[in-house]
Motif scaffolding. Structure first.
Motif, PDB file in Angstrom:
ATOM      1  N   ALA A  39     142.699   1.102   9.191  1.00 30.40           N
ATOM      2  CA  ALA A  39     141.950   0.068   9.903  1.00 30.40           C
ATOM      3  C   ALA A  39     142.826  -1.150  10.186  1.00 30.40           C
ATOM      4  O   ALA A  39     142.795  -1.703  11.294  1.00 30.40           O
ATOM      5  N   LYS A  42     145.389  -0.155  12.924  1.00 30.99           N
ATOM      6  CA  LYS A  42     144.765  -0.025  14.238  1.00 30.99           C
ATOM      7  C   LYS A  42     144.391  -1.396  14.795  1.00 30.99           C
ATOM      8  O   LYS A  42     144.548  -1.654  15.989  1.00 30.99           O
ATOM      9  N   THR A  43     143.928  -2.300  13.917  1.00 30.92           N
ATOM     10  CA  THR A  43     143.601  -3.664  14.358  1.00 30.92           C
ATOM     11  C   THR A  43     144.845  -4.381  14.862  1.00 30.92           C
ATOM     12  O   THR A  43     144.815  -5.037  15.914  1.00 30.92           O
ATOM     13  N   LEU A  47     145.410  -5.764  18.661  1.00 27.09           N
ATOM     14  CA  LEU A  47     145.720  -7.170  18.894  1.00 27.09           C
ATOM     15  C   LEU A  47     147.043  -7.337  19.642  1.00 27.09           C
ATOM     16  O   LEU A  47     147.158  -8.180  20.532  1.00 27.09           O
TER      17      LEU A  47
END
Length: 64
Positions: A39, A42-43, A47
């Motif tokens: 997570a 992937k964030t 971004l």
């Protein structure tokens, strides 16, 4: 169909880790930490993509 197979394979591989872990810290390291790392990664990826897209758009407006 290909996405479904990938999801099923991912869950099947996590079930093996879940069943082999016997204590709470093993469950944490075997299941929860990989999900958290995925997570976070992937964030960061999303971004960065947004940042570069905005930068590209801003540079495109300057050139015109």
């Amino acid at each position: 169909m290909n996405d479904t197979k990938n999801i099923l394979l991912a869950w099947a591989s996590s079930f093996a880790s879940f069943f082999s872990s016997r204590e709470a810290h093993e469950i944490l390291s075997a299941i929860v930490l990989p999900i958290i790392f995925f997570a976070v990664g992937k964030t960061a990826d999303i971004l960065l993509q947004l940042y570069f897209a905005r930068r590209r758009d801003a540079n495109g407006r300057k050139e015109r």
